[in-house]
Design a protein around this motif. Structure first.
Motif, PDB file in Angstrom:
ATOM      1  N   GLN A   1       3.583  69.449  30.515  1.00 14.24           N
ATOM      2  CA  GLN A   1       3.244  70.615  31.328  1.00 14.24           C
ATOM      3  C   GLN A   1       3.917  71.882  30.799  1.00 14.24           C
ATOM      4  OE1 GLN A   1       4.554  69.324  35.185  1.00 14.24           O
ATOM      5  NE2 GLN A   1       2.637  68.240  35.665  1.00 14.24           N
ATOM      6  N   MET A   2       5.129  71.732  30.231  1.00 15.17           N
ATOM      7  CA  MET A   2       5.869  72.875  29.710  1.00 15.17           C
ATOM      8  C   MET A   2       5.572  73.139  28.230  1.00 15.17           C
ATOM      9  SD  MET A   2       9.561  72.227  31.584  1.00 15.17           S
ATOM     10  CE  MET A   2      10.241  73.806  31.033  1.00 15.17           C
ATOM     11  N   LYS A   3       4.625  72.324  27.682  1.00 15.13           N
ATOM     12  CA  LYS A   3       4.208  72.462  26.289  1.00 15.13           C
ATOM     13  C   LYS A   3       5.392  72.347  25.316  1.00 15.13           C
ATOM     14  CE  LYS A   3      -0.026  75.107  27.108  1.00 15.13           C
ATOM     15  NZ  LYS A   3      -0.132  74.725  28.522  1.00 15.13           N
ATOM     16  N   ILE A   4       6.308  71.438  25.641  1.00 16.32           N
ATOM     17  CA  ILE A   4       7.419  71.128  24.739  1.00 16.32           C
ATOM     18  C   ILE A   4       7.049  69.871  23.977  1.00 16.32           C
ATOM     19  CG2 ILE A   4       9.858  70.457  24.594  1.00 16.32           C
ATOM     20  CD1 ILE A   4      10.335  72.001  27.186  1.00 16.32           C
ATOM     21  N   PRO A   5       6.926  69.945  22.659  1.00 17.85           N
ATOM     22  CA  PRO A   5       6.524  68.761  21.885  1.00 17.85           C
ATOM     23  C   PRO A   5       7.585  67.670  21.963  1.00 17.85           C
ATOM     24  CG  PRO A   5       7.228  70.530  20.424  1.00 17.85           C
ATOM     25  CD  PRO A   5       7.178  71.118  21.797  1.00 17.85           C
TER      26      PRO A   5
ATOM     27  N   GLY B   1      11.107  57.706  32.020  1.00 26.08           N
ATOM     28  CA  GLY B   1      10.422  58.166  30.814  1.00 26.08           C
ATOM     29  C   GLY B   1       9.069  58.799  31.053  1.00 26.08           C
ATOM     30  N   PRO B   2       8.156  58.151  31.797  1.00 27.34           N
ATOM     31  CA  PRO B   2       6.840  58.747  32.030  1.00 27.34           C
ATOM     32  C   PRO B   2       6.922  60.090  32.753  1.00 27.34           C
ATOM     33  CG  PRO B   2       6.804  56.412  32.555  1.00 27.34           C
ATOM     34  CD  PRO B   2       8.239  56.766  32.318  1.00 27.34           C
ATOM     35  N   GLN B   3       7.821  60.201  33.718  1.00 27.42           N
ATOM     36  CA  GLN B   3       7.975  61.458  34.455  1.00 27.42           C
ATOM     37  C   GLN B   3       8.479  62.568  33.537  1.00 27.42           C
ATOM     38  OE1 GLN B   3       8.980  58.434  35.368  1.00 27.42           O
ATOM     39  NE2 GLN B   3       8.741  58.102  37.556  1.00 27.42           N
TER      40      GLN B   3
ATOM     41  N   GLY C   1      11.196  53.882  19.584  1.00 24.97           N
ATOM     42  CA  GLY C   1      11.438  53.766  21.015  1.00 24.97           C
ATOM     43  C   GLY C   1      12.407  54.774  21.589  1.00 24.97           C
ATOM     44  N   HIS C   2      13.107  55.526  20.745  1.00 22.85           N
ATOM     45  CA  HIS C   2      14.056  56.530  21.233  1.00 22.85           C
ATOM     46  C   HIS C   2      13.389  57.907  21.244  1.00 22.85           C
ATOM     47  CE1 HIS C   2      17.527  53.807  21.066  1.00 22.85           C
ATOM     48  NE2 HIS C   2      17.035  53.362  19.936  1.00 22.85           N
ATOM     49  N   ARG C   3      13.452  58.597  22.386  1.00 22.31           N
ATOM     50  CA  ARG C   3      12.916  59.950  22.465  1.00 22.31           C
ATOM     51  C   ARG C   3      13.849  60.900  21.719  1.00 22.31           C
ATOM     52  NH1 ARG C   3       9.458  62.160  26.204  1.00 22.31           N
ATOM     53  NH2 ARG C   3       9.823  60.440  27.662  1.00 22.31           N
ATOM     54  N   VAL C   4      13.355  61.561  20.696  1.00 28.05           N
ATOM     55  CA  VAL C   4      14.160  62.558  19.990  1.00 28.05           C
ATOM     56  C   VAL C   4      14.430  63.701  20.961  1.00 28.05           C
ATOM     57  CG1 VAL C   4      14.281  64.135  18.031  1.00 28.05           C
ATOM     58  CG2 VAL C   4      13.185  61.892  17.765  1.00 28.05           C
ATOM     59  N   THR C   5      15.719  64.009  21.155  1.00 24.72           N
ATOM     60  CA  THR C   5      16.113  64.897  22.256  1.00 24.72           C
ATOM     61  C   THR C   5      16.868  66.110  21.730  1.00 24.72           C
ATOM     62  OG1 THR C   5      16.310  62.933  23.679  1.00 24.72           O
ATOM     63  CG2 THR C   5      17.281  64.970  24.497  1.00 24.72           C
ATOM     64  N   ASP C   6      16.144  67.245  21.611  1.00 26.77           N
ATOM     65  CA  ASP C   6      16.825  68.502  21.294  1.00 26.77           C
ATOM     66  C   ASP C   6      17.293  69.134  22.609  1.00 26.77           C
ATOM     67  OD1 ASP C   6      14.545  69.540  22.450  1.00 26.77           O
ATOM     68  OD2 ASP C   6      13.692  70.300  20.588  1.00 26.77           O
ATOM     69  N   GLN C   7      17.867  70.338  22.543  1.00 33.39           N
ATOM     70  CA  GLN C   7      18.452  70.926  23.745  1.00 33.39           C
ATOM     71  C   GLN C   7      17.411  71.224  24.813  1.00 33.39           C
ATOM     72  OE1 GLN C   7      21.902  71.297  24.457  1.00 33.39           O
ATOM     73  NE2 GLN C   7      20.858  71.428  26.443  1.00 33.39           N
ATOM     74  N   SER C   8      16.253  71.757  24.421  1.00 36.81           N
ATOM     75  CA  SER C   8      15.224  72.068  25.421  1.00 36.81           C
ATOM     76  C   SER C   8      14.699  70.793  26.073  1.00 36.81           C
ATOM     77  CB  SER C   8      14.079  72.871  24.785  1.00 36.81           C
ATOM     78  OG  SER C   8      13.467  72.140  23.739  1.00 36.81           O
ATOM     79  N   THR C   9      14.558  69.730  25.274  1.00 36.85           N
ATOM     80  CA  THR C   9      14.132  68.442  25.838  1.00 36.85           C
ATOM     81  C   THR C   9      15.204  67.895  26.769  1.00 36.85           C
ATOM     82  OG1 THR C   9      12.816  67.948  23.865  1.00 36.85           O
ATOM     83  CG2 THR C   9      13.387  66.094  25.286  1.00 36.85           C
ATOM     84  N   MET C  10      16.468  68.038  26.367  1.00 36.87           N
ATOM     85  CA  MET C  10      17.570  67.544  27.200  1.00 36.87           C
ATOM     86  C   MET C  10      17.592  68.243  28.545  1.00 36.87           C
ATOM     87  SD  MET C  10      20.037  65.311  27.201  1.00 36.87           S
ATOM     88  CE  MET C  10      19.956  65.003  28.960  1.00 36.87           C
ATOM     89  N   ASP C  11      17.292  69.534  28.563  1.00 35.45           N
ATOM     90  CA  ASP C  11      17.246  70.272  29.824  1.00 35.45           C
ATOM     91  C   ASP C  11      16.212  69.674  30.770  1.00 35.45           C
ATOM     92  OD1 ASP C  11      19.213  71.978  28.898  1.00 35.45           O
ATOM     93  OD2 ASP C  11      17.812  73.560  28.300  1.00 35.45           O
ATOM     94  N   VAL C  12      15.057  69.306  30.208  1.00 32.66           N
ATOM     95  CA  VAL C  12      14.005  68.694  31.029  1.00 32.66           C
ATOM     96  C   VAL C  12      14.415  67.295  31.470  1.00 32.66           C
ATOM     97  CG1 VAL C  12      11.630  67.838  31.014  1.00 32.66           C
ATOM     98  CG2 VAL C  12      12.162  70.051  29.976  1.00 32.66           C
ATOM     99  N   VAL C  13      15.001  66.514  30.548  1.00 38.71           N
ATOM    100  CA  VAL C  13      15.456  65.160  30.881  1.00 38.71           C
ATOM    101  C   VAL C  13      16.413  65.196  32.062  1.00 38.71           C
ATOM    102  CG1 VAL C  13      16.881  63.229  30.065  1.00 38.71           C
ATOM    103  CG2 VAL C  13      15.109  64.186  28.580  1.00 38.71           C
ATOM    104  N   GLU C  14      17.396  66.099  31.996  1.00 36.92           N
ATOM    105  CA  GLU C  14      18.379  66.172  33.072  1.00 36.92           C
ATOM    106  C   GLU C  14      17.732  66.634  34.374  1.00 36.92           C
ATOM    107  OE1 GLU C  14      22.946  67.700  33.772  1.00 36.92           O
ATOM    108  OE2 GLU C  14      21.733  68.676  32.230  1.00 36.92           O
TER     109      GLU C  14
END
Length: 293
Positions: free
Chosen positions: A75-79, A66-68, A85-98
């Motif tokens: 750094q990518m300025k993605i809100p 999570g912290p990483q 406790g659950h990170r709301v995950t849209d497609q751009s966020t999912m790309d970073v998560v993966e």
């Protein structure tokens, strides 16, 4: 000097019955929190996992990050924001998560274990359809009204585990290191809580132990003392009356579900303690909270 040497021998003798008991047994360990951020703890964890393998145990590591993820999103300025406790995950966020979980974090852990002399292989839940998943339905209770349905995006829950892949790796003396990313029926990618993945993995493999590393000593009583052994019935009562709350609540639920599915024992340990996993497995006292049936 002689006393120090004798005390080291006594430590090994204390560990001997546990080495016998767990040889050839699967242990699923969720790696996260401070243990992932402190360089000394990271290297120590990698050595501990390697030692388990050399002793004939079968460790399976599931890691968070999570912290990483938060750092790269910033750094990518993605809100980013959270709902309970659950990170709301849209497609751009999912790309970073993966990218962060299956790439940077996973490969760093694999490299550390291999450098310590182990044989680790990094996987995401998408590899070999290891973790099939579905979208998590999230409901917020409302007084005197039906619960509110909240869309938290591409956050998933595990529907099945491909144990054949893990068993094949174990048979070849490899340590699976798993990023908590799953795949849906239509090929969708899902962000899954690492505790939930570890619990599902332990249940599917009928592991001897499920171990969750956290940033707290374990489950505490009302006097702030550590509860070293927590029977299922007491855990349920503590959840009902509010003595187990916050981030500890889903961890205990995860442990109880794993026990119901045939896991031998579940443990919540303080990952800030060096060699916490070894101390819990190989000593009479242990260092965290053991949840038992």
């Amino acid at each position: 000097m002689t006393k120090e040497i004798i005390s080291k021998a006594e430590v090994l003798l204390e560990a001997l019955p546990y080495m016998r008991r767990f040889q050839g047994q699967t242990l699923v360990i969720k790696y996260g929190g401070a243990a992932m951020k402190d360089p000394g703890l990271k290297q120590g964890f990698a050595r501990d996992i390697t030692l388990l393998q050399y002793l004939g145990l079968l460790p399976v590591v599931v890691h968070g990050g999570g912290p990483q993820i938060g750092q790269v999103l910033a750094q990518m300025k993605i809100p980013t924001h959270f709902v309970e406790g659950h990170r709301v995950t849209d497609q751009s966020t999912m790309d970073v998560v993966e990218m962060v979980l299956a790439g940077k974090v996973n490969k760093e852990m694999v490299n550390l274990i291999n450098a310590a002399g182990g044989r680790a292989v990094g996987l995401s839940g998408k590899d070999g359809l290891l973790l099939k998943a579905q979208k998590m339905e999230f409901y917020r209770p409302r007084p005197d009204e039906p619960p509110e349905i909240i869309d938290i995006g591409l956050v998933g829950e595990v529907t099945s585990v491909n144990t054949d892949l893990i068993l094949t790796l174990q048979a070849q003396n490899f340590i699976p290191v798993i990023a908590p990313v799953g795949v849906g029926e239509q090929g969708e990618t899902y962000n899954i809580n690492a505790d939930l993945v570890a619990g599902a993995m332990a249940a599917a493999l009928k592991a001897a132990k499920l171990i969750l590393l956290t940033d707290v000593p374990g489950v505490m009583d009302q006097d702030h003392g550590l509860i070293s052994s927590l029977p299922r019935r007491q855990a349920l009562l503590m959840m009902e009356d509010g003595r187990i709350t916050g981030g500890m609540l889903p961890k205990i639920k995860c442990c109880l579900e794993a026990l119901e599915e045939g896991v031998g024992k579940a443990h919540v340990l303080d990952g800030r303690v060096p060699h916490a996993v070894l101390l819990e497995i190989f000593t009479d006292q242990g260092v965290g909270t053991e949840i038992v049936t």
